[in-house]
Design a protein around this motif. Structure first.
Motif, PDB file in Angstrom:
ATOM      1  N   CYS A 134      45.995 -51.383 -12.137  1.00 13.57           N
ATOM      2  CA  CYS A 134      44.665 -51.220 -12.741  1.00 13.57           C
ATOM      3  C   CYS A 134      44.672 -51.633 -14.216  1.00 13.57           C
ATOM      4  O   CYS A 134      43.658 -52.081 -14.737  1.00 13.57           O
ATOM      5  CB  CYS A 134      44.206 -49.774 -12.626  1.00 13.57           C
ATOM      6  SG  CYS A 134      44.022 -49.212 -10.916  1.00 13.57           S
ATOM      7  N   SER A 135      45.800 -51.441 -14.884  1.00 13.95           N
ATOM      8  CA  SER A 135      45.891 -51.879 -16.281  1.00 13.95           C
ATOM      9  C   SER A 135      45.992 -53.401 -16.327  1.00 13.95           C
ATOM     10  O   SER A 135      46.496 -54.017 -15.389  1.00 13.95           O
ATOM     11  CB  SER A 135      47.095 -51.235 -16.975  1.00 13.95           C
ATOM     12  OG  SER A 135      48.300 -51.650 -16.377  1.00 13.95           O
ATOM     13  N   CYS A 195      44.626 -45.795 -15.701  1.00 15.66           N
ATOM     14  CA  CYS A 195      44.232 -44.377 -15.734  1.00 15.66           C
ATOM     15  C   CYS A 195      44.571 -43.825 -17.112  1.00 15.66           C
ATOM     16  O   CYS A 195      45.745 -43.603 -17.422  1.00 15.66           O
ATOM     17  CB  CYS A 195      44.968 -43.599 -14.656  1.00 15.66           C
ATOM     18  SG  CYS A 195      44.700 -44.239 -12.996  1.00 15.66           S
ATOM     19  N   ASN A 229      47.042 -40.788 -17.666  1.00 12.76           N
ATOM     20  CA  ASN A 229      48.413 -41.091 -17.253  1.00 12.76           C
ATOM     21  C   ASN A 229      49.088 -42.083 -18.193  1.00 12.76           C
ATOM     22  O   ASN A 229      50.244 -41.894 -18.587  1.00 12.76           O
ATOM     23  CB  ASN A 229      48.441 -41.639 -15.826  1.00 12.76           C
ATOM     24  CG  ASN A 229      48.094 -40.593 -14.801  1.00 12.76           C
ATOM     25  OD1 ASN A 229      48.286 -39.396 -15.020  1.00 12.76           O
ATOM     26  ND2 ASN A 229      47.570 -41.028 -13.675  1.00 12.76           N
ATOM     27  N   CYS A 272      52.563 -47.154  -6.887  1.00 13.65           N
ATOM     28  CA  CYS A 272      51.309 -46.408  -7.054  1.00 13.65           C
ATOM     29  C   CYS A 272      50.551 -46.482  -5.731  1.00 13.65           C
ATOM     30  O   CYS A 272      49.984 -47.532  -5.397  1.00 13.65           O
ATOM     31  CB  CYS A 272      50.494 -47.000  -8.197  1.00 13.65           C
ATOM     32  SG  CYS A 272      48.969 -46.092  -8.542  1.00 13.65           S
TER      33      CYS A 272
END
Length: 82
Positions: A12-13, A35, A38, A63
């Protein structure tokens, strides 16, 4: 001081900004995307750690169903600096 901006893959990053001192001690880690809680927590825990130790601890973490994770991508980024 070494600085690296690493483009992540499969997370996601989107990127990770890392600063190491001349002894490969992590001084700063910043994730762009992902996130927030996190990645911020991970970043704070890593400051002051040897990059080699971080690679050993974070490599291979997945993940969910993804074959990688933000910590695993950070390990890959650190490997490129070392």
């Amino acid at each position: 001081m070494k600085q690296l901006t690493y483009q992540t893959h499969g997370t996601c990053s989107q990127e990770i900004i890392i600063e190491l001192d001349d002894n490969n001690i992590i001084q700063h880690v910043e994730f762009i995307g992902g996130c927030a809680g996190n990645t911020q927590g991970l970043s704070k825990l890593l400051v002051g750690m040897k990059a080699e130790d971080a690679v050993q601890r974070l490599s291979g973490i997945t993940c969910g169903w993804k074959p990688t994770s933000c910590p695993d991508q950070l390990a890959k980024a650190l490997k490129t600096v070392l």
